[in-house]
Every structure is written in structure tokens, then in C-alpha cells.
Design a protein around this motif. Structure first.
Motif, PDB file in Angstrom:
ATOM      1  N   THR A   7       0.834  -1.204   0.000  1.00  0.00           N
ATOM      2  CA  THR A   7       0.000   0.000   0.000  1.00  0.00           C
ATOM      3  C   THR A   7       0.866   1.250   0.000  1.00  0.00           C
ATOM      4  O   THR A   7       0.560   2.228  -0.693  1.00  0.00           O
ATOM      5  CB  THR A   7      -0.946  -0.007   1.214  1.00  0.00           C
ATOM      6  OG1 THR A   7      -1.741  -1.192   1.157  1.00  0.00           O
ATOM      7  CG2 THR A   7      -1.854   1.208   1.217  1.00  0.00           C
ATOM      8  N   ASP A   8       1.945   1.225   0.748  1.00  0.00           N
ATOM      9  CA  ASP A   8       2.882   2.342   0.767  1.00  0.00           C
ATOM     10  C   ASP A   8       3.411   2.609  -0.644  1.00  0.00           C
ATOM     11  O   ASP A   8       3.408   3.750  -1.123  1.00  0.00           O
ATOM     12  CB  ASP A   8       4.032   2.025   1.726  1.00  0.00           C
ATOM     13  CG  ASP A   8       5.063   3.128   1.820  1.00  0.00           C
ATOM     14  OD1 ASP A   8       4.719   4.312   1.617  1.00  0.00           O
ATOM     15  OD2 ASP A   8       6.237   2.812   2.109  1.00  0.00           O
ATOM     16  N   TYR A   9       3.831   1.573  -1.340  1.00  0.00           N
ATOM     17  CA  TYR A   9       4.341   1.725  -2.705  1.00  0.00           C
ATOM     18  C   TYR A   9       3.237   2.196  -3.651  1.00  0.00           C
ATOM     19  O   TYR A   9       3.486   2.962  -4.573  1.00  0.00           O
ATOM     20  CB  TYR A   9       4.914   0.410  -3.216  1.00  0.00           C
ATOM     21  CG  TYR A   9       6.185  -0.047  -2.533  1.00  0.00           C
ATOM     22  CD1 TYR A   9       6.810   0.687  -1.530  1.00  0.00           C
ATOM     23  CD2 TYR A   9       6.773  -1.253  -2.899  1.00  0.00           C
ATOM     24  CE1 TYR A   9       7.965   0.250  -0.915  1.00  0.00           C
ATOM     25  CE2 TYR A   9       7.939  -1.696  -2.293  1.00  0.00           C
ATOM     26  CZ  TYR A   9       8.526  -0.939  -1.297  1.00  0.00           C
ATOM     27  OH  TYR A   9       9.673  -1.381  -0.705  1.00  0.00           O
ATOM     28  N   THR A  10       2.028   1.735  -3.422  1.00  0.00           N
ATOM     29  CA  THR A  10       0.892   2.173  -4.233  1.00  0.00           C
ATOM     30  C   THR A  10       0.692   3.680  -4.089  1.00  0.00           C
ATOM     31  O   THR A  10       0.555   4.403  -5.084  1.00  0.00           O
ATOM     32  CB  THR A  10      -0.388   1.420  -3.815  1.00  0.00           C
ATOM     33  OG1 THR A  10      -0.206   0.021  -4.058  1.00  0.00           O
ATOM     34  CG2 THR A  10      -1.609   1.922  -4.561  1.00  0.00           C
ATOM     35  N   LEU A  11       0.693   4.155  -2.857  1.00  0.00           N
ATOM     36  CA  LEU A  11       0.513   5.590  -2.620  1.00  0.00           C
ATOM     37  C   LEU A  11       1.672   6.401  -3.185  1.00  0.00           C
ATOM     38  O   LEU A  11       1.465   7.445  -3.804  1.00  0.00           O
ATOM     39  CB  LEU A  11       0.343   5.853  -1.122  1.00  0.00           C
ATOM     40  CG  LEU A  11      -0.956   5.326  -0.519  1.00  0.00           C
ATOM     41  CD1 LEU A  11      -0.908   5.395   1.004  1.00  0.00           C
ATOM     42  CD2 LEU A  11      -2.157   6.078  -1.068  1.00  0.00           C
ATOM     43  N   LYS A  43       4.734  -5.159  -9.589  1.00  0.00           N
ATOM     44  CA  LYS A  43       3.460  -5.775  -9.187  1.00  0.00           C
ATOM     45  C   LYS A  43       2.432  -4.706  -8.815  1.00  0.00           C
ATOM     46  O   LYS A  43       1.259  -4.811  -9.159  1.00  0.00           O
ATOM     47  CB  LYS A  43       3.679  -6.727  -8.015  1.00  0.00           C
ATOM     48  CG  LYS A  43       4.506  -7.938  -8.354  1.00  0.00           C
ATOM     49  CD  LYS A  43       4.807  -8.764  -7.132  1.00  0.00           C
ATOM     50  CE  LYS A  43       5.803  -9.860  -7.447  1.00  0.00           C
ATOM     51  NZ  LYS A  43       6.230 -10.584  -6.257  1.00  0.00           N
ATOM     52  N   VAL A  44       2.894  -3.686  -8.113  1.00  0.00           N
ATOM     53  CA  VAL A  44       2.009  -2.582  -7.724  1.00  0.00           C
ATOM     54  C   VAL A  44       1.470  -1.889  -8.969  1.00  0.00           C
ATOM     55  O   VAL A  44       0.264  -1.643  -9.097  1.00  0.00           O
ATOM     56  CB  VAL A  44       2.765  -1.575  -6.819  1.00  0.00           C
ATOM     57  CG1 VAL A  44       1.983  -0.292  -6.652  1.00  0.00           C
ATOM     58  CG2 VAL A  44       3.067  -2.206  -5.463  1.00  0.00           C
ATOM     59  N   ILE A  75      -8.307   8.740  -1.660  1.00  0.00           N
ATOM     60  CA  ILE A  75      -7.312   7.941  -0.944  1.00  0.00           C
ATOM     61  C   ILE A  75      -7.948   6.755  -0.217  1.00  0.00           C
ATOM     62  O   ILE A  75      -7.381   5.657  -0.194  1.00  0.00           O
ATOM     63  CB  ILE A  75      -6.491   8.824   0.016  1.00  0.00           C
ATOM     64  CG1 ILE A  75      -5.721   9.895  -0.773  1.00  0.00           C
ATOM     65  CG2 ILE A  75      -5.539   7.983   0.864  1.00  0.00           C
ATOM     66  CD1 ILE A  75      -4.786   9.357  -1.832  1.00  0.00           C
ATOM     67  N   GLY A  76      -9.125   6.917   0.338  1.00  0.00           N
ATOM     68  CA  GLY A  76      -9.812   5.798   0.988  1.00  0.00           C
ATOM     69  C   GLY A  76     -10.045   4.647   0.022  1.00  0.00           C
ATOM     70  O   GLY A  76      -9.864   3.481   0.381  1.00  0.00           O
ATOM     71  N   ASP A  77     -10.425   4.957  -1.205  1.00  0.00           N
ATOM     72  CA  ASP A  77     -10.636   3.918  -2.219  1.00  0.00           C
ATOM     73  C   ASP A  77      -9.326   3.214  -2.557  1.00  0.00           C
ATOM     74  O   ASP A  77      -9.295   2.002  -2.749  1.00  0.00           O
ATOM     75  CB  ASP A  77     -11.243   4.517  -3.490  1.00  0.00           C
ATOM     76  CG  ASP A  77     -12.653   5.038  -3.288  1.00  0.00           C
ATOM     77  OD1 ASP A  77     -13.325   4.628  -2.308  1.00  0.00           O
ATOM     78  OD2 ASP A  77     -13.091   5.878  -4.105  1.00  0.00           O
ATOM     79  N   VAL A  78      -8.247   3.988  -2.642  1.00  0.00           N
ATOM     80  CA  VAL A  78      -6.939   3.408  -2.944  1.00  0.00           C
ATOM     81  C   VAL A  78      -6.517   2.448  -1.828  1.00  0.00           C
ATOM     82  O   VAL A  78      -6.057   1.336  -2.099  1.00  0.00           O
ATOM     83  CB  VAL A  78      -5.876   4.518  -3.139  1.00  0.00           C
ATOM     84  CG1 VAL A  78      -4.474   3.918  -3.276  1.00  0.00           C
ATOM     85  CG2 VAL A  78      -6.214   5.392  -4.337  1.00  0.00           C
ATOM     86  N   ILE A  79      -6.697   2.870  -0.580  1.00  0.00           N
ATOM     87  CA  ILE A  79      -6.325   2.029   0.557  1.00  0.00           C
ATOM     88  C   ILE A  79      -7.136   0.734   0.549  1.00  0.00           C
ATOM     89  O   ILE A  79      -6.595  -0.359   0.734  1.00  0.00           O
ATOM     90  CB  ILE A  79      -6.525   2.776   1.895  1.00  0.00           C
ATOM     91  CG1 ILE A  79      -5.661   4.030   1.958  1.00  0.00           C
ATOM     92  CG2 ILE A  79      -6.284   1.851   3.085  1.00  0.00           C
ATOM     93  CD1 ILE A  79      -4.190   3.812   1.960  1.00  0.00           C
ATOM     94  N   ARG A  80      -8.428   0.828   0.297  1.00  0.00           N
ATOM     95  CA  ARG A  80      -9.271  -0.373   0.255  1.00  0.00           C
ATOM     96  C   ARG A  80      -8.836  -1.319  -0.867  1.00  0.00           C
ATOM     97  O   ARG A  80      -8.875  -2.535  -0.717  1.00  0.00           O
ATOM     98  CB  ARG A  80     -10.732   0.014   0.061  1.00  0.00           C
ATOM     99  CG  ARG A  80     -11.402   0.567   1.289  1.00  0.00           C
ATOM    100  CD  ARG A  80     -12.884   0.887   1.013  1.00  0.00           C
ATOM    101  NE  ARG A  80     -13.473   1.584   2.106  1.00  0.00           N
ATOM    102  CZ  ARG A  80     -13.475   2.922   2.244  1.00  0.00           C
ATOM    103  NH1 ARG A  80     -12.904   3.695   1.335  1.00  0.00           N
ATOM    104  NH2 ARG A  80     -14.050   3.490   3.293  1.00  0.00           N
ATOM    105  N   MET A  81      -8.446  -0.749  -2.002  1.00  0.00           N
ATOM    106  CA  MET A  81      -8.008  -1.561  -3.132  1.00  0.00           C
ATOM    107  C   MET A  81      -6.688  -2.264  -2.822  1.00  0.00           C
ATOM    108  O   MET A  81      -6.497  -3.430  -3.158  1.00  0.00           O
ATOM    109  CB  MET A  81      -7.844  -0.665  -4.376  1.00  0.00           C
ATOM    110  CG  MET A  81      -7.495  -1.378  -5.661  1.00  0.00           C
ATOM    111  SD  MET A  81      -5.757  -1.449  -6.177  1.00  0.00           S
ATOM    112  CE  MET A  81      -5.060   0.115  -5.797  1.00  0.00           C
ATOM    113  N   ALA A  82      -5.790  -1.581  -2.142  1.00  0.00           N
ATOM    114  CA  ALA A  82      -4.440  -2.110  -1.919  1.00  0.00           C
ATOM    115  C   ALA A  82      -4.335  -3.044  -0.711  1.00  0.00           C
ATOM    116  O   ALA A  82      -3.538  -3.985  -0.732  1.00  0.00           O
ATOM    117  CB  ALA A  82      -3.454  -0.951  -1.762  1.00  0.00           C
TER     118      ALA A  82
END
Length: 157
Positions: A7-11, A43-44, A75-82
């Protein structure tokens, strides 16, 4: 609660792309800046492409970019996805709970409410908010500090 490195790398990837909206960015650009694993970041990026958050352009001059404006990425959607799950304690997994207090304990409900409150704050913040992207008040696109007022603002449903 701690976010996974995935998730960190995703953000970090989304933030980098938001701060470079006019160019195709390579995975190597992000790897070099953050000194992170290229295999892990690949992968991310693959998952971000599948989710529709980024576009990938193949070829010699290819790269990646945001698929939509930063102010439309919540950002909430991104966190849920990751994140794979938000189980904060063993008791969230009813099949494997070994807790002697499981029948009478109310901690599970409190932790669930805390998780929902955590996500509710993240649902009020966009990628543009955390990077300053797409902002007339921040033409440089450099990261900005988010005021507490932004995080506590009322959302319209």
C-alpha cells in the motif's frame, strides 16, 4: 493500524504520477527516487493498471501516467483496493478465534468502529489534496500540508 509496504508503494506511485502529470513516468524513475524493489513496484503498477487508476503505455518510449485527474482519486478507495483486509485482531476471524472472551467481549465492535472512522477520514482526501496537484493555489505541484479542517469537513451524501 499499519499499512503494508504494498500500500505504501501504491501511494508513492500515485503521488509521483500526480506530481508529474505532463509526462510518462517509468517504474525505474520511482524506484530510483524511493530506493525500493523494482520487482515489488512492478506488481504494484500492474495492479494499478488493472484497477483503472493508471494507464500504461508499452514500448521504447512507454511509461505510466494517471488515468484520471488526481482530484478524482480518493485515498480511501486506494487504501481499500491495496489492503487485503482490515482485521485488527484475531476475533475478526470467527473460524479461528482462540479468545476466551469472544462470547462476551465488545472489543471487536469498537475496533470495527475505529477502522470505519479511519477509512472515513481517508474518504475525504484526494490524491490532489496530498500532492497539491491540479491546484491553482499550488502551481508548482509540490506536496502541501493538509489542514485539520480538510480532514474534519462534512461530506455531502
Amino acid at each position: 493500524m499499519r499499512l503494508t509496504s504494498y500500500t505504501d508503494y501504491t501511494l508513492r506511485t500515485l503521488m509521483y504520477l500526480a506530481m508529474h502529470p505532463e509526462q510518462l513516468v517509468t517504474i525505474q524513475d520511482i524506484v530510483s527516487l524511493h530506493d525500493i524493489s523494482k520487482n515489488h513496484l512492478t506488481k504494484v503498477v500492474h495492479q494499478l493498471g488493472l484497477s483503472g487508476l493508471i494507464e500504461t503505455v508499452r514500448g521504447r518510449n512507454g511509461g505510466i501516467r494517471l488515468a484520471k485527474p488526481a482530484d478524482q482519486i480518493v485515498i480511501g478507495d486506494v487504501i481499500r483496493m491495496a489492503e487485503s483486509d482490515f482485521d485488527m485482531a484475531e476475533c475478526f476471524q470467527a473460524d479461528s478465534s482462540q479468545c476466551a472472551y469472544a462470547r462476551a467481549c465488545h472489543l471487536k465492535g469498537v475496533l470495527y468502529q475505529a477502522t470505519q472512522a479511519y477509512l472515513a477520514v481517508l474518504d475525504k482526501v484526494t490524491l490532489a489534496d496530498i500532492t497539491g496537484a491540479n491546484s491553482a493555489n499550488n502551481p508548482t505541484g509540490q506536496p502541501v500540508t493538509i489542514s485539520l479542517d480538510l480532514l474534519t469537513k462534512k461530506t455531502t451524501s
